[in-house]
Motif scaffolding. Sequence first.
Motif, PDB file in Angstrom:
ATOM      1  N   ARG A  92      -3.874 -11.351  -2.566  1.00  0.00           N
ATOM      2  CA  ARG A  92      -4.482 -11.569  -2.763  1.00  0.00           C
ATOM      3  C   ARG A  92      -6.052 -11.834  -2.498  1.00  0.00           C
ATOM      4  NH1 ARG A  92      -4.288  -9.498   4.279  1.00  0.00           N
ATOM      5  NH2 ARG A  92      -2.251 -10.507   4.086  1.00  0.00           N
ATOM      6  N   TRP A 136       3.047  -1.190  -1.051  1.00  0.00           N
ATOM      7  CA  TRP A 136       2.246  -2.621  -0.096  1.00  0.00           C
ATOM      8  C   TRP A 136       0.921  -3.049   0.028  1.00  0.00           C
ATOM      9  CZ3 TRP A 136      -0.091  -3.490   4.769  1.00  0.00           C
ATOM     10  CH2 TRP A 136       0.222  -4.531   4.908  1.00  0.00           C
ATOM     11  N   TYR A 161     -10.253  -1.986   4.665  1.00  0.00           N
ATOM     12  CA  TYR A 161      -9.901  -2.195   3.440  1.00  0.00           C
ATOM     13  C   TYR A 161      -9.989  -4.226   3.399  1.00  0.00           C
ATOM     14  CZ  TYR A 161      -7.584   0.772   1.016  1.00  0.00           C
ATOM     15  OH  TYR A 161      -7.061   2.056   0.309  1.00  0.00           O
ATOM     16  N   GLU A 183      -3.696  -5.522  10.072  1.00  0.00           N
ATOM     17  CA  GLU A 183      -3.018  -5.134   8.899  1.00  0.00           C
ATOM     18  C   GLU A 183      -4.136  -3.882   8.454  1.00  0.00           C
ATOM     19  OE1 GLU A 183      -1.784  -9.129   6.734  1.00  0.00           O
ATOM     20  OE2 GLU A 183      -4.091  -8.095   6.380  1.00  0.00           O
ATOM     21  N   ILE A 213      -3.251  -6.717  -1.785  1.00  0.00           N
ATOM     22  CA  ILE A 213      -4.568  -6.838  -1.273  1.00  0.00           C
ATOM     23  C   ILE A 213      -4.802  -7.621  -3.203  1.00  0.00           C
ATOM     24  CG2 ILE A 213      -6.783  -5.615  -2.599  1.00  0.00           C
ATOM     25  CD1 ILE A 213      -6.030  -3.210  -0.522  1.00  0.00           C
ATOM     26  N   ALA A 233     -15.764   0.966  -0.968  1.00  0.00           N
ATOM     27  CA  ALA A 233     -15.805   1.769   0.661  1.00  0.00           C
ATOM     28  C   ALA A 233     -15.031   2.346   0.925  1.00  0.00           C
ATOM     29  CB  ALA A 233     -14.714  -0.313   1.309  1.00  0.00           C
ATOM     30  N   PHE A 284      -1.552  -0.728   8.498  1.00  0.00           N
ATOM     31  CA  PHE A 284      -1.241  -0.022   7.256  1.00  0.00           C
ATOM     32  C   PHE A 284      -1.916   1.421   7.816  1.00  0.00           C
ATOM     33  CE2 PHE A 284      -3.776   2.120   3.662  1.00  0.00           C
ATOM     34  CZ  PHE A 284      -2.304   2.076   2.876  1.00  0.00           C
ATOM     35  N   PHE A 285      -2.408   2.165   8.285  1.00  0.00           N
ATOM     36  CA  PHE A 285      -3.118   3.111   8.634  1.00  0.00           C
ATOM     37  C   PHE A 285      -2.239   4.068   9.862  1.00  0.00           C
ATOM     38  CE2 PHE A 285      -7.236   2.534   6.338  1.00  0.00           C
ATOM     39  CZ  PHE A 285      -6.950   2.944   5.621  1.00  0.00           C
ATOM     40  N   LEU A 315      -7.752  -6.965   3.483  1.00  0.00           N
ATOM     41  CA  LEU A 315      -6.887  -7.244   4.411  1.00  0.00           C
ATOM     42  C   LEU A 315      -7.003  -7.481   5.648  1.00  0.00           C
ATOM     43  CD1 LEU A 315      -4.837  -3.396   4.249  1.00  0.00           C
ATOM     44  CD2 LEU A 315      -4.261  -5.822   3.142  1.00  0.00           C
ATOM     45  N   THR A 327     -12.417   3.938   0.602  1.00  0.00           N
ATOM     46  CA  THR A 327     -11.395   3.812   1.283  1.00  0.00           C
ATOM     47  C   THR A 327     -10.635   5.450   0.756  1.00  0.00           C
ATOM     48  OG1 THR A 327     -10.926   2.206  -0.253  1.00  0.00           O
ATOM     49  CG2 THR A 327     -11.048   1.898   2.008  1.00  0.00           C
TER      50      THR A 327
END
Lengths: 265, 228
Positions: free
Chosen positions: B20, B12, A96, A103, B17, B80, A107-108, A99, B82
Amino acid sequence: MTHDEGVIRQVALSDVFKDYDGKRALSAVTHTFCAGQLTALIGDNGAGKSTLLSILGLQARPSRGRVFFDGQDADTLDGKWLRERVFVLGHQTRLYADLSARENLLFFARLHFPHERRQTLSEQTEAWLCRVGLSQASDRPCRTFSRGMLQRLALARALLVKPQVLLLDEPYTGLDPKGVADLSALLVKARDEGVLVVVISHDFAPLAPCVDAAVLLRKGRVEKTAAFSRGTCRVEQLAALYAPSSVAVPAVAAVPQTPDVGGRA
Amino acid sequence: MFFLRQVGFLLWKDVLIEWRARELLLSTILFSVIVVLLFSFAFLGGALPTVEVLSGVLWVAVSLSGMLGISRSFEKEREADTLRALLSAPIDRAALYVAKLIAITLLMWLTSAVVVPALCLLFGLRFPAGGAWFVALLALGTTGFAAVAALFGASLGRARAREVLLPLLVYPLVLPALLASARGTYGVLYGTPESLADAVRWVKFLVVFDSLAIVLGLWLFEPLTTQD
């Protein structure tokens, strides 16, 4: 029963085909990958290496054929159980951008180990940030990272989750010489701890000393395989394996391609 | 317990994200205000629109801007790759669905919190009675919308033309919820005891629709997000 024990010792592909929009990417691939071995997957661009890695990593399903984990058909195994044990690091780092490095890792880690205490995971995160040389940049958003730094962070995430099957597609991309050496050392360590490691790379120099076995793919088929005694593989041997069939392959021992897909290690 | 914890981690991450970047919220709110402004220009100089029209304007603005935000939210995850990272993680896929559903619902609630005052300001929207039912209609209508959108937003994966496919799949499926929300809103705004009773019936319909949409979402999310 490996599924119950929770340890993967062997991943076998049996007569695997993969088609994308009518175009064949893999043809009749049959091969067994073993735990505690680092296998180099080599071949030209478009040979089907990444497709093979996606199938091994359960991110794509074969159009035909089967994938076996210790003799058990992947389709019959619990997806969550497999996802806990298999990790794929592809071309994209899958981090991310908004992040920070810390972080992202935390997170992972929390997704992989929801039962673990936050403090323990934080300590492991810090240790991995240090190991990949990102401690100083741990609070910076990943959008400010160079390609090499992202690659280091992605590797830290891959190893932090302690996979039993680690599949890496061009992991040396963007790394500086120290990063390359560190990565090779980390791969050897993982291999020695019993992890099944498969690496796609065109960069043979750092990879060769770590390789135990090599598979050459050409036009979606396994053209050659080779096995090496630990630490004896040289760049020239991988290059020779990669060369057209008319060129002699020095000191490469051929290994049978057909695995016992139902067998146990 | 682990399920709720996983939902918490995922939520969270989304909230942090967005806090920000403020990309989705700002673009969605801006778009919704533009839609309301365009409608206000259309009625400029004439009589104020009827409550039927106002109810329609509200739900057109909320649903169009909501779709923009949802579409961008999933596109951001795909840029990305993700989303693939989340789908490869050893989490309950249902936890991912619930987290996305909550994140999208929050986004739509915040958008509604801007659209409603804008309608009050530009169209003189008033609530003679039944303000609580109006809030319930907004909350349930947007939740039903988010329940369907979260399911298809993630499951379209790397399909070609997915930006076009998402609204094409979602709008027909959420049409009952949008119609119920618009009719219920009209009932509240009209303000007679009969119309309020009608609005309550639409609230009940939305409770059933949302429950079905969420149960189907939880059930279908794993098979729909399994790669080919």
